[in-house]
Design a protein around this motif. Structure first.
Motif, PDB file in Angstrom:
ATOM      1  N   LEU A 231       0.870  -1.170   0.000  1.00 20.47           N
ATOM      2  CA  LEU A 231       0.000   0.000   0.000  1.00 20.47           C
ATOM      3  C   LEU A 231       0.907   1.220   0.000  1.00 20.47           C
ATOM      4  CD1 LEU A 231      -2.957   0.959   0.111  1.00 20.47           C
ATOM      5  CD2 LEU A 231      -2.707   1.130   2.587  1.00 20.47           C
ATOM      6  N   VAL A 232       0.712   2.063  -1.008  1.00 21.95           N
ATOM      7  CA  VAL A 232       1.617   3.195  -1.233  1.00 21.95           C
ATOM      8  C   VAL A 232       0.852   4.497  -1.060  1.00 21.95           C
ATOM      9  CG1 VAL A 232       3.277   4.216  -2.832  1.00 21.95           C
ATOM     10  CG2 VAL A 232       2.799   1.748  -2.932  1.00 21.95           C
ATOM     11  N   ALA A 233       1.401   5.416  -0.289  1.00 19.89           N
ATOM     12  CA  ALA A 233       0.793   6.737  -0.109  1.00 19.89           C
ATOM     13  C   ALA A 233       1.315   7.679  -1.180  1.00 19.89           C
ATOM     14  CB  ALA A 233       1.123   7.276   1.274  1.00 19.89           C
ATOM     15  N   VAL A 234       0.377   8.349  -1.879  1.00 17.51           N
ATOM     16  CA  VAL A 234       0.760   9.293  -2.933  1.00 17.51           C
ATOM     17  C   VAL A 234       0.020  10.607  -2.728  1.00 17.51           C
ATOM     18  CG1 VAL A 234       1.290   7.490  -4.618  1.00 17.51           C
ATOM     19  CG2 VAL A 234      -1.035   8.421  -4.499  1.00 17.51           C
ATOM     20  N   ALA A 235       0.483  11.633  -3.421  1.00 16.75           N
ATOM     21  CA  ALA A 235      -0.081  12.971  -3.221  1.00 16.75           C
ATOM     22  C   ALA A 235      -1.413  13.144  -3.916  1.00 16.75           C
ATOM     23  CB  ALA A 235       0.901  14.023  -3.727  1.00 16.75           C
ATOM     24  N   CYS A 265     -12.284   7.153   1.167  1.00 15.56           N
ATOM     25  CA  CYS A 265     -12.738   5.755   1.129  1.00 15.56           C
ATOM     26  C   CYS A 265     -12.310   5.013   2.394  1.00 15.56           C
ATOM     27  CB  CYS A 265     -12.159   5.047  -0.090  1.00 15.56           C
ATOM     28  SG  CYS A 265     -12.602   5.762  -1.668  1.00 15.56           S
ATOM     29  N   PHE A 266     -11.053   5.179   2.751  1.00 15.64           N
ATOM     30  CA  PHE A 266     -10.557   4.492   3.953  1.00 15.64           C
ATOM     31  C   PHE A 266     -11.232   5.024   5.209  1.00 15.64           C
ATOM     32  CE2 PHE A 266      -6.203   3.121   2.043  1.00 15.64           C
ATOM     33  CZ  PHE A 266      -6.850   2.082   1.387  1.00 15.64           C
ATOM     34  N   PHE A 280      -0.748   3.017   8.185  1.00 14.47           N
ATOM     35  CA  PHE A 280       0.207   4.113   8.307  1.00 14.47           C
ATOM     36  C   PHE A 280       0.008   4.837   9.640  1.00 14.47           C
ATOM     37  CE2 PHE A 280      -0.197   3.523   3.727  1.00 14.47           C
ATOM     38  CZ  PHE A 280       1.132   3.527   3.324  1.00 14.47           C
ATOM     39  N   GLY A 281       1.009   5.606  10.030  1.00  8.81           N
ATOM     40  CA  GLY A 281       0.922   6.348  11.275  1.00  8.81           C
ATOM     41  C   GLY A 281      -0.017   7.529  11.216  1.00  8.81           C
ATOM     42  N   GLY A 282      -0.287   8.019  10.018  1.00 13.13           N
ATOM     43  CA  GLY A 282      -1.170   9.161   9.858  1.00 13.13           C
ATOM     44  C   GLY A 282      -1.801   9.143   8.483  1.00 13.13           C
ATOM     45  N   PRO A 283      -2.769  10.021   8.236  1.00 16.44           N
ATOM     46  CA  PRO A 283      -3.490  10.001   6.961  1.00 16.44           C
ATOM     47  C   PRO A 283      -2.673  10.569   5.808  1.00 16.44           C
ATOM     48  CG  PRO A 283      -4.274  11.798   8.321  1.00 16.44           C
ATOM     49  CD  PRO A 283      -3.312  11.026   9.167  1.00 16.44           C
ATOM     50  N   HIS A 284      -2.949  10.076   4.614  1.00 17.16           N
ATOM     51  CA  HIS A 284      -2.415  10.613   3.366  1.00 17.16           C
ATOM     52  C   HIS A 284      -3.591  10.876   2.439  1.00 17.16           C
ATOM     53  CE1 HIS A 284       1.838   9.728   4.302  1.00 17.16           C
ATOM     54  NE2 HIS A 284       1.359   8.655   4.921  1.00 17.16           N
ATOM     55  N   PRO A 285      -3.457  11.788   1.499  1.00 11.39           N
ATOM     56  CA  PRO A 285      -4.611  12.140   0.662  1.00 11.39           C
ATOM     57  C   PRO A 285      -5.050  11.033  -0.290  1.00 11.39           C
ATOM     58  CG  PRO A 285      -2.645  13.338  -0.045  1.00 11.39           C
ATOM     59  CD  PRO A 285      -2.300  12.672   1.241  1.00 11.39           C
ATOM     60  N   TRP A 286      -4.097  10.264  -0.828  1.00  7.83           N
ATOM     61  CA  TRP A 286      -4.413   9.205  -1.779  1.00  7.83           C
ATOM     62  C   TRP A 286      -3.501   8.001  -1.531  1.00  7.83           C
ATOM     63  CZ3 TRP A 286      -8.321   9.391  -5.450  1.00  7.83           C
ATOM     64  CH2 TRP A 286      -8.921  10.637  -5.633  1.00  7.83           C
ATOM     65  N   TYR A 287      -3.962   6.848  -1.992  1.00  4.53           N
ATOM     66  CA  TYR A 287      -3.203   5.608  -1.834  1.00  4.53           C
ATOM     67  C   TYR A 287      -3.283   4.798  -3.124  1.00  4.53           C
ATOM     68  CZ  TYR A 287      -3.933   6.764   3.110  1.00  4.53           C
ATOM     69  OH  TYR A 287      -3.991   7.410   4.317  1.00  4.53           O
ATOM     70  N   VAL A 288      -2.279   3.962  -3.311  1.00  2.00           N
ATOM     71  CA  VAL A 288      -2.315   2.980  -4.390  1.00  2.00           C
ATOM     72  C   VAL A 288      -1.996   1.613  -3.788  1.00  2.00           C
ATOM     73  CG1 VAL A 288      -1.288   2.183  -6.535  1.00  2.00           C
ATOM     74  CG2 VAL A 288      -1.634   4.625  -6.172  1.00  2.00           C
ATOM     75  N   LEU A 289      -2.853   0.638  -4.071  1.00  3.53           N
ATOM     76  CA  LEU A 289      -2.600  -0.744  -3.661  1.00  3.53           C
ATOM     77  C   LEU A 289      -1.977  -1.459  -4.858  1.00  3.53           C
ATOM     78  CD1 LEU A 289      -2.882  -2.907  -1.482  1.00  3.53           C
ATOM     79  CD2 LEU A 289      -5.194  -3.360  -2.313  1.00  3.53           C
ATOM     80  N   VAL A 290      -0.751  -1.903  -4.687  1.00  2.00           N
ATOM     81  CA  VAL A 290       0.033  -2.496  -5.772  1.00  2.00           C
ATOM     82  C   VAL A 290       0.251  -3.975  -5.499  1.00  2.00           C
ATOM     83  CG1 VAL A 290       2.237  -2.438  -7.000  1.00  2.00           C
ATOM     84  CG2 VAL A 290       1.231  -0.311  -6.133  1.00  2.00           C
ATOM     85  N   GLU A 291       0.125  -4.787  -6.542  1.00  2.00           N
ATOM     86  CA  GLU A 291       0.413  -6.216  -6.362  1.00  2.00           C
ATOM     87  C   GLU A 291       1.149  -6.758  -7.583  1.00  2.00           C
ATOM     88  OE1 GLU A 291      -1.630  -9.037  -3.688  1.00  2.00           O
ATOM     89  OE2 GLU A 291      -2.713  -9.530  -5.541  1.00  2.00           O
TER      90      GLU A 291
END
Length: 476
Positions: A231-235, A265-266, A280-291
């Motif tokens: 799970l990747v946090a992105v801007a 969504c989260f 994550f320790g805190g919120p990020h505006p967007w995420y990408v789930l990569v597999e």
């Protein structure tokens, strides 16, 4: 009190003679679960529910109903999100449900194919493939209840389209009961067959309006031996598209899943789904789930993903990442994504969109749709997530807090605003859910007159009496 129109008793008895007592439901209370969609948005009434146990029975049932001019609603797992699998409110239509037809007819491992009936549950198909050291790639949140016939009829997508393609790409052959009861046997396990029109593609994605799919020959693939998930946090969505390009370059065809999720969504999942937690320790505006999947065993896949993500962080394409260190953690990350729909349902009624645009235009879609809706409805809450790797976004909207206007009228305005943006960007108003009853009146606005005429001509040719799933996809 039962106020449904009377269904001819002789017709009921003839249906019973074909499918037996187990295959016929006429009691209103027993019919009820089959007459409402998963979201509870579409509720109809059916005269009867017919559950044939074979293609031969289906053929006889369809011929009988068609000859009597009865509207036929094909149904499998009834997990449609656009109302395609439920009857109208007239009480005169018959549901023909294929769930009893759930056998695996054949497996050809040398040809990497499996032949299954339309009522086979997707999770069971996946399990049988795995038991034979093979892999079937269609994966949906509803895979424990959706059935192959419905997956084919809606051209289902899911989370692994980026690598394997939609359901259309998995189908080599079909068996279909046509609206007059005749049976087209197209169960061919051929990857090359250049003998004229490829008829199977007429029925894939047709939502039961041209016939009832009763069986299919499907592709199988080598079983993945290694999986890496993060799970990747992105801007923002633009960063996610840039990250997609970087991961494709670094990981090649191993990149299997790439899911974009907005923080909103989260927040819904954390609020409405017990035991959900933020990795994550805190919120990020967007995420990408990569597999990533690889058919070769070994630990190199995780190293490859970590290396690529490390470079992405250094390049400013990602803020942070959590790489799953176990199968349990992988499932936990995926549960955040897969529980979004249930969390929305718990949160309340919303307007849902299943749209697609070229991958490069995903950032424009989000930005322009957000601006259009906020200008028209200050305080509106949007929830965006989806398979950004193939350009498919689920862009949903909740009414502003305290908004008291008529929801139906409001939803039409929201649809128009979003769909107009999608059209300007060269997209589609339905990526994987279909048209059904939900979008049947919107379709003519966003398809050309020529396209609509061609679709009507195909419908008229195969279903001249208009009995097969009337009112879905095309108006009579």
């Amino acid at each position: 009190m039962n106020d449904r129109p009377a269904f001819p008793a002789p017709l009921v008895e003839r249906l019973r003679a074909i499918v037996g007592e187990r295959g016929l439901v006429t009691d209103a209370a027993d019919l009820a679960p089959s007459t409402v969609d998963w979201r509870g948005q579409f509720k109809g009434h059916a005269a009867v529910l017919v559950r044939p146990a074979s293609t031969a029975e289906t053929s006889k049932v369809v011929a009988l109903l068609s000859g009597a001019g009865v509207g036929i609603v094909p149904q499998a797992g009834n997990t449609s999100l656009c109302g395609a699998s439920v009857p109208d409110a007239s009480g005169t239509q018959a549901i023909v449900n294929v769930s009893r037809m759930n056998r695996v007819r054949a497996i050809d491992l040398d040809n990497d194919t499996i032949t299954v009936e339309a009522g086979c549950i997707l999770a069971d198909l996946q399990r049988v493939a795995a038991e034979n050291d093979r892999f079937f790639p269609l994966s949906l949140a509803a895979e424990g209840s959706c059935e192959v016939g419905g997956n084919i009829s809606t051209n289902a997508g899911g989370t692994q389209v980026l690598r394997y393609g939609n359901m259309r790409e998995q189908v080599l052959g079909l068996e279909v009961v046509l609206p007059d009861g005749s049976v087209w046997d197209g169960l061919r396990g051929l990857r090359k067959d250049n003998t004229g029109y490829d008829l199977k593609h007429l029925f894939i994605g047709a939502e039961g309006t041209l016939g009832i799919v009763t069986a299919a020959v499907l592709k199988l693939y080598p079983k993945p031996r290694a999986v890496a998930t993060a799970l990747v946090a992105v801007a923002d969505p633009a960063a996610s598209v840039a990250l997609l390009g970087k991961l494709r370059a670094a990981c090649g065809e191993r990149l299997t899943g790439f899911e974009l999720v907005a923080r909103a969504c989260f927040d819904l999942v954390f609020r409405n789904i017990p035991a959900s937690r933020d990795p994550f320790g805190g919120p990020h505006p967007w995420y990408v789930l990569v597999e990533l999947f690889d058919t070769a065993e070994g630990g190199g896949l995780v190293d490859m993903l970590e290396g690529a993500l490390g470079e992405a962080v250094e390049a400013g394409l990602a803020h942070d990442a959590v790489v799953a260190s176990s199968e349990a953690q992988r499932r936990e990350l995926w549960s955040l994504r897969e529980n979004i729909s249930d969390a929305q349902k718990i949160e309340g009624v919303s307007v849902k969109h299943d749209v697609s645009v070229p991958v490069s235009r995903i950032p424009q879609l989000v930005a322009e749709a957000d601006r259009a809706l906020e200008a028209a409805f200050p305080g509106i809450r949007t929830v965006a997530f989806g398979h950004v790797g193939d350009g498919n976004l689920h862009y949903n909207a909740f009414p502003p807090p305290g908004d008291g206007r008529d929801f139906v009228a409001w939803s039409r305005q929201v649809n128009r605003a979003v769909y107009d943006v999608v059209q300007r960007l060269g997209g589609s108003i339905s990526a994987e859910h279909g048209i059904g009853a939900l979008k049947v009146d919107e379709l003519p606005r966003y398809k050309s007159a020529l396209e609509m005429d061609l679709m009507r001509a195909i419908k008229k040719t195969l279903d001249p009496r208009g009995v097969m799933n009337p009112g879905k996809v095309l108006r009579p």
